[in-house]
Write a protein that holds these residues in place. Structure first.
Motif, PDB file in Angstrom:
ATOM      1  N   GLY A   1      43.284  43.516  45.150  1.00  0.00           N
ATOM      2  CA  GLY A   1      42.809  41.925  44.531  1.00  0.00           C
ATOM      3  C   GLY A   1      41.714  42.113  43.572  1.00  0.00           C
ATOM      4  O   GLY A   1      41.924  41.053  42.549  1.00  0.00           O
ATOM      5  N   ILE A   2      40.897  43.025  43.366  1.00  0.00           N
ATOM      6  CA  ILE A   2      39.975  42.945  42.345  1.00  0.00           C
ATOM      7  C   ILE A   2      40.498  43.294  40.852  1.00  0.00           C
ATOM      8  O   ILE A   2      40.252  42.510  39.998  1.00  0.00           O
ATOM      9  CB  ILE A   2      38.995  44.095  42.604  1.00  0.00           C
ATOM     10  N   LEU A   3      41.656  44.139  40.916  1.00  0.00           N
ATOM     11  CA  LEU A   3      42.304  44.064  39.404  1.00  0.00           C
ATOM     12  C   LEU A   3      42.974  42.892  39.135  1.00  0.00           C
ATOM     13  O   LEU A   3      43.129  42.646  37.801  1.00  0.00           O
ATOM     14  CB  LEU A   3      43.452  45.235  39.749  1.00  0.00           C
ATOM     15  N   VAL A   4      43.834  42.434  40.088  1.00  0.00           N
ATOM     16  CA  VAL A   4      44.478  41.026  39.817  1.00  0.00           C
ATOM     17  C   VAL A   4      43.363  40.156  39.394  1.00  0.00           C
ATOM     18  O   VAL A   4      43.625  39.432  38.276  1.00  0.00           O
ATOM     19  CB  VAL A   4      45.043  40.479  41.204  1.00  0.00           C
ATOM     20  N   GLN A   5      42.340  39.747  39.938  1.00  0.00           N
ATOM     21  CA  GLN A   5      41.131  38.766  39.435  1.00  0.00           C
ATOM     22  C   GLN A   5      40.887  39.104  38.233  1.00  0.00           C
ATOM     23  O   GLN A   5      40.421  38.260  37.346  1.00  0.00           O
ATOM     24  CB  GLN A   5      40.186  38.928  40.595  1.00  0.00           C
ATOM     25  N   LEU A   6      40.558  40.285  37.833  1.00  0.00           N
ATOM     26  CA  LEU A   6      40.175  40.920  36.433  1.00  0.00           C
ATOM     27  C   LEU A   6      41.249  40.534  35.504  1.00  0.00           C
ATOM     28  O   LEU A   6      40.554  40.339  34.159  1.00  0.00           O
ATOM     29  CB  LEU A   6      39.807  42.521  36.481  1.00  0.00           C
TER      30      LEU A   6
END
Length: 364
Positions: free
Chosen positions: A279-284
């Motif tokens: 999810g961190i990567l999606v947010q970034l």
């Protein structure tokens, strides 16, 4: 804004559990409910003292989910036994269940983590799930634990994958809060927010610089300074971010993606932190912070944190299911909406698809 910095008393030491009998005695407690899992009890048993000759202990085996059904079951046992203190031993779901049971009551709360997989031992909130593992919500409480005990030897001997998941979950403390902090006018910063932001930055710096070595130390069975720093960053430092920063520094986009992924049984084998890491990567991608993604991808690959649908066990995911994840991640109650950007389900869908392209280029 309400800040709750952490447990009233925290002890981290190989003999930390030895503090329990005196703590129980000093409070005049004679009836204890001891909530734990099978594996957690086996891990901690060699270090656990007797709670005291005058103490009646109701031993309760945790059922595996922090669900409202499980909370109600434990509550009923506690009422029947006239419990004065709940001691919870295990991972985040065990501890969160105990917090839900004791909040708003006369019962004292002691938390004993056996994993470094999240900040549940430090925080004043519980995350609730259905019995099948689907995410429901999280609730923030007015109380923190009366005592939290951490034995590094017990944590060291826990499964590596929980430690890796804790590292990914803790990285989110920085990536989920930084845009909110950047968007705040300078005159709105309180001392509490300053502490929260500094701790979030520390989480990122400590983990990116030390986590890979800490994992190797754990594999070697060594309580090194590096390993202990990373383990306590996952539990303690991560907990202070939301504890001091309240809604300015709690979950946003990464955790919303995690919550949506729990609807898919194919991801059920993945731990909470692993899905948050994705999810961190999606947010970034949503934030167009591609330099951060390029920095994180080699780190993720080394630790085994998922970066794409294949690694989430969603190889054959349909466009309809991608849209379902995106929709669930952006419903009105989701923390994705705290990000100071215009975000819709289409935004999240596009970000996931763009992430697939980025990670496929890295693999090739």
């Amino acid at each position: 804004m309400i800040s709750q910095s952490g447990p009233q008393r925290y002890i981290s030491d190989e003999k930390a559990y030895d503090q329990l009998p005196n703590f129980i005695s000093e409070l005049g407690v004679t009836k204890v409910l001891f909530l734990h899992g099978t594996k957690s009890l086996a891990a901690a048993q060699p270090y656990l003292p007797d709670f005291g000759a005058e103490v009646a202990v109701e031993d309760v085996l945790f059922n595996g989910e922090c669900s409202y059904e499980e909370i109600d079951r434990v509550e009923q046992i506690a009422k029947k036994q006239c419990t004065e203190m709940v001691i919870a031993l295990g991972g985040g779901k065990v501890l969160d269940t105990a917090k839900s049971v004791t909040t708003g009551t006369h019962m004292y709360l002691v938390l004993i983590p056996t994993l470094a997989s999240n900040c549940a031992p430090w925080s004043a909130l519980s995350v609730h799930y259905k019995e099948n593992g689907e995410h429901i919500n999280h609730e923030i409480y007015k109380e923190t634990a009366n005592l939290m005990l951490l034995n590094p030897e017990v944590i060291l001997n826990s499964p590596i994958d929980y430690f890796v998941a804790g590292i990914a979950d803790t990285l989110a403390k920085f990536y989920e809060s930084e845009l909110i902090f950047e968007d705040l006018p300078e005159d709105e910063y309180t001392v509490a927010l300053t502490i929260s932001r500094q701790m979030a930055n520390n989480c990122k710096d400590v983990l990116l610089n030390n986590a890979i070595q800490a994992v190797e130390d754990m594999k070697d069975g060594k309580v090194t300074h590096t390993w202990r720093t990373v383990a306590e960053t996952v539990i303690v430092m991560a907990g202070t971010v939301g504890g001091w920063g309240d809604s300015y520094a709690r979950s946003t986009g990464a955790h919303s993606v995690h919550d949506a992924l729990t609807l898919f049984p194919q991801t059920g084998h993945l731990l909470h932190g692993a899905k948050v890491g994705y999810g961190i990567l999606v947010q970034l991608v949503i934030e167009k912070h591609f330099d951060d993604i390029n920095e994180l991808l080699p780190f993720y690959r080394t630790l085994g944190v998922p970066t794409n649908f294949h690694e989430l066990n969603l190889d054959d995911i349909s466009e309809e299911d991608i849209e379902k994840i995106a929709y669930e991640a952006t419903t009105e109650e989701k923390t994705m909406n705290l990000i100071p950007l215009p975000i819709t389900a289409d935004t999240v869908k596009d970000a996931m698809m763009q992430l697939e392209e980025i990670t496929s280029r890295v693999r090739s």
